[in-house]
Design an enzyme around this catalytic site. Structure first.
Site, PDB file in Angstrom:
ATOM      1  N   HIS A 274       0.855  -1.194   0.000  1.00  0.00           N
ATOM      2  CA  HIS A 274       0.000   0.000   0.000  1.00  0.00           C
ATOM      3  C   HIS A 274       0.887   1.238   0.000  1.00  0.00           C
ATOM      4  O   HIS A 274       1.950   1.231   0.605  1.00  0.00           O
ATOM      5  CB  HIS A 274      -0.889   0.009   1.266  1.00  0.00           C
ATOM      6  CG  HIS A 274      -2.074   0.899   1.157  1.00  0.00           C
ATOM      7  ND1 HIS A 274      -2.000   2.243   1.388  1.00  0.00           N
ATOM      8  CD2 HIS A 274      -3.345   0.645   0.791  1.00  0.00           C
ATOM      9  CE1 HIS A 274      -3.195   2.786   1.195  1.00  0.00           C
ATOM     10  NE2 HIS A 274      -4.028   1.843   0.831  1.00  0.00           N
TER      11      HIS A 274
ATOM     12  N   ASP B 162      -7.993  -5.179  -0.302  1.00  0.00           N
ATOM     13  CA  ASP B 162      -8.464  -6.036  -1.403  1.00  0.00           C
ATOM     14  C   ASP B 162      -8.139  -7.510  -1.205  1.00  0.00           C
ATOM     15  O   ASP B 162      -8.585  -8.346  -1.986  1.00  0.00           O
ATOM     16  CB  ASP B 162      -7.832  -5.548  -2.720  1.00  0.00           C
ATOM     17  CG  ASP B 162      -8.365  -4.181  -3.094  1.00  0.00           C
ATOM     18  OD1 ASP B 162      -7.560  -3.275  -3.367  1.00  0.00           O
ATOM     19  OD2 ASP B 162      -9.602  -4.006  -3.082  1.00  0.00           O
TER      20      ASP B 162
END
Ligand code: SDX
Length: 429
Positions: A307, A364
């Site tokens: 991320h 996700d």
């Protein structure tokens, strides 16, 4: 002037103000840098560049903190509803019972599509990706609501725009699913709440009305809440950039959907399940895929990991992982992909390459496993992300448009192309 930052360029010292946010985040305000020094900054991917001041969402990537208007996402995900969360993000406060009812009623009023829009679906091949349809249909709403295209919309017009988008994104998504699967459209009902109405439109058949499963409704409630906003991510920044030209909200959101579609962003939830399916087909050989991601010259990435901001666990991933376990047990679904995902996570968290780069599971990584258990097809996963993110996109667009100091987004560049040269006719090249 408070704290300042000094930059010395060509022997001259320039001083710029330091901005401090309510959570003590600090920034150097360089808005006068070019005018004073002729220099600009360069920041690939904007990883060090603040685009705006915002009061909507706070996240601390190092500590794995995420708050919506000050409320920890863990509390909101446990105690709130998606409609209430949408209201909080857009209006800044949790709604009273009266405000919540009016907000919910506005979704009922705006759930149906104009009958002519139904013809659009007929033009798409059954192989079309739902995100392409979603983006086109959301932008096409502008054709049916000219009264909402005011370049300087009033607060009332913004309220109606928000209700139109939050409500119709469900209808468009459900109809897209029905069209892709050769099923007739099931119009929304006036007596069903936000999520049950969406599931009803998705899964009812003319012979058999969809029986609302509370487990599914609660899991979807938590998933949509956890996806509702994430400050200046790629798609939200896109919505802000497009809206900064005074483009209408339909157009701005449609652009955000396209940004979300990318596999590095919202498209990752589809890619994760496809990656897990591949590992399963490959005999569950997770190490092979870990090694593939680590190979020096490989572009291969383990989808669902890493991320730009979180260099710790993504707080959303922790909750979704727990939900995945719970939902599959309650639905009596045993999905080998969940076992593979958990083994992959365990191996990655011990692997030096990922530990050194602070690559953790993100939002996700587990979400697709729950969508799959609900019967939602893989190519609809990113559409589910878009439904969840709709309140965040609207909230940021509204915050930007209501800010009298906001300007059209127009970054600079450093040119590294050819120096001036004269045209040479084709015969002489
Ligand atoms: C979302 O911004 C948001 O808030 C997004 C989001 C939201 O709610 O809106 O949280 C939703 O988009 C989550 C992210 C979903 N995407 C993926 O899961 C795709 C896989 N992850 C990556 O591609 C990547 O981690 C990003 C895109 C998420 C972040 O990329 P960055 O910050 O640009 O990091 P990078 O590409 O510079 O990587 C740094 C290093 C590189 O290695 P080195 O060059 O240092 O050797 O880490 C490596 C990368 O190769 N790396 C990975 C990796 N992610 C980064 N290596 C293997 N697998 C991965 N997934």
């Amino acid at each position: 002037m408070g704290e300042t930052a000094k930059i010395i360029l060509d022997g001259k010292t320039y001083e710029f103000p330091v901005i401090v946010g309510t959570e003590n985040e600090k920034a150097i305000d360089i808005s006068k840098l070019r005018a004073q020094s002729g220099y600009i900054t360069l920041d690939n991917g904007f990883g060090n560049t603040g685009a705006c001041l915002s009061a909507i969402t706070f996240l601390d990537g190092e500590k794995g903190i995420l708050r919506y208007r000050g409320y920890p996402v863990e509390q909101i995900a446990e105690k709130s509803t998606f409609v209430e969360t949408a209201y909080l993000l857009i209006h800044g406060e949790l709604p009273t019972a009266k405000e919540s009812q009016a907000f919910s009623d506005s979704f009922t009023a705006h759930a149906e599509l104009h009958k002519d829009m139904l013809n659009f679906f007929q033009g798409y091949p059954s192989t079309a990706h739902p995100m392409g349809i979603l983006s086109a249909m959301l932008c096409s709403l502008s054709a049916y609501h000219p009264e909402l295209l005011n370049p300087e919309p009033s607060p009332q017009e913004i309220k109606i725009l928000a209700a139109q988008l939050l409500s119709k994104v469900r209808t468009i998504s459900a109809y897209t699913y029905r069209k892709m699967n050769g099923l007739p459209f099931v119009p929304p009902r006036k007596d069903l709440k936000y999520i049950p109405n969406f599931l009803y439109m998705m899964f009812s058949t003319p012979k058999k009305e969809y029986k609302i499963d509370q487990t599914v409704v609660d899991a979807l409630r938590a998933l949509l809440i956890l996806h509702a906003d994430h400050e200046q991510n790629c798609s939200t920044s896109t919505v802000r950039v497009v809206g900064s030209s005074w483009a209408n909200l339909f157009a701005s959101i449609s652009a955000g959907v396209c940004a979300l579609w990318g596999p590095l962003h919202g498209g990752a939830n589809q890619e994760v399940v496809e990656m897990l399916e591949q590992i399963k087909a490959d005999g569950g050989n997770i190490q092979k895929y870990i090694d593939k991601a680590k190979a020096p010259d490989s572009n291969y990435r383990l989808m669902g990991f890493g991320h730009r901001v979180y260099k710790n666990f993504d707080p959303r991933a922790k909750i979704i992982k727990q939900k995945a376990d719970e939902v599959l047990k309650k639905l009596g679904v045993h999905d080998p992909l969940l076992d593979i995902a958990m083994k992959l996570e365990e191996a990655v968290l011990k692997d030096e390459y990922f530990v050194k780069r602070k690559l953790y599971p993100n939002v996700d990584f587990y979400s697709g496993i729950i969508y799959k258990a609900m019967g939602i097809p893989v190519d609809m996963f990113t559409v589910m992300f878009a439904i969840g993110r709709m309140p965040g996109w609207i909230a940021h667009w509204k915050e930007m448009r209501e800010n009298p100091d906001s300007k059209i987004c127009r970054p600079r560049q450093v040119y590294n192309g050819k120096l001036q040269r004269d045209y040479v006719p084709i015969g002489k090249r």
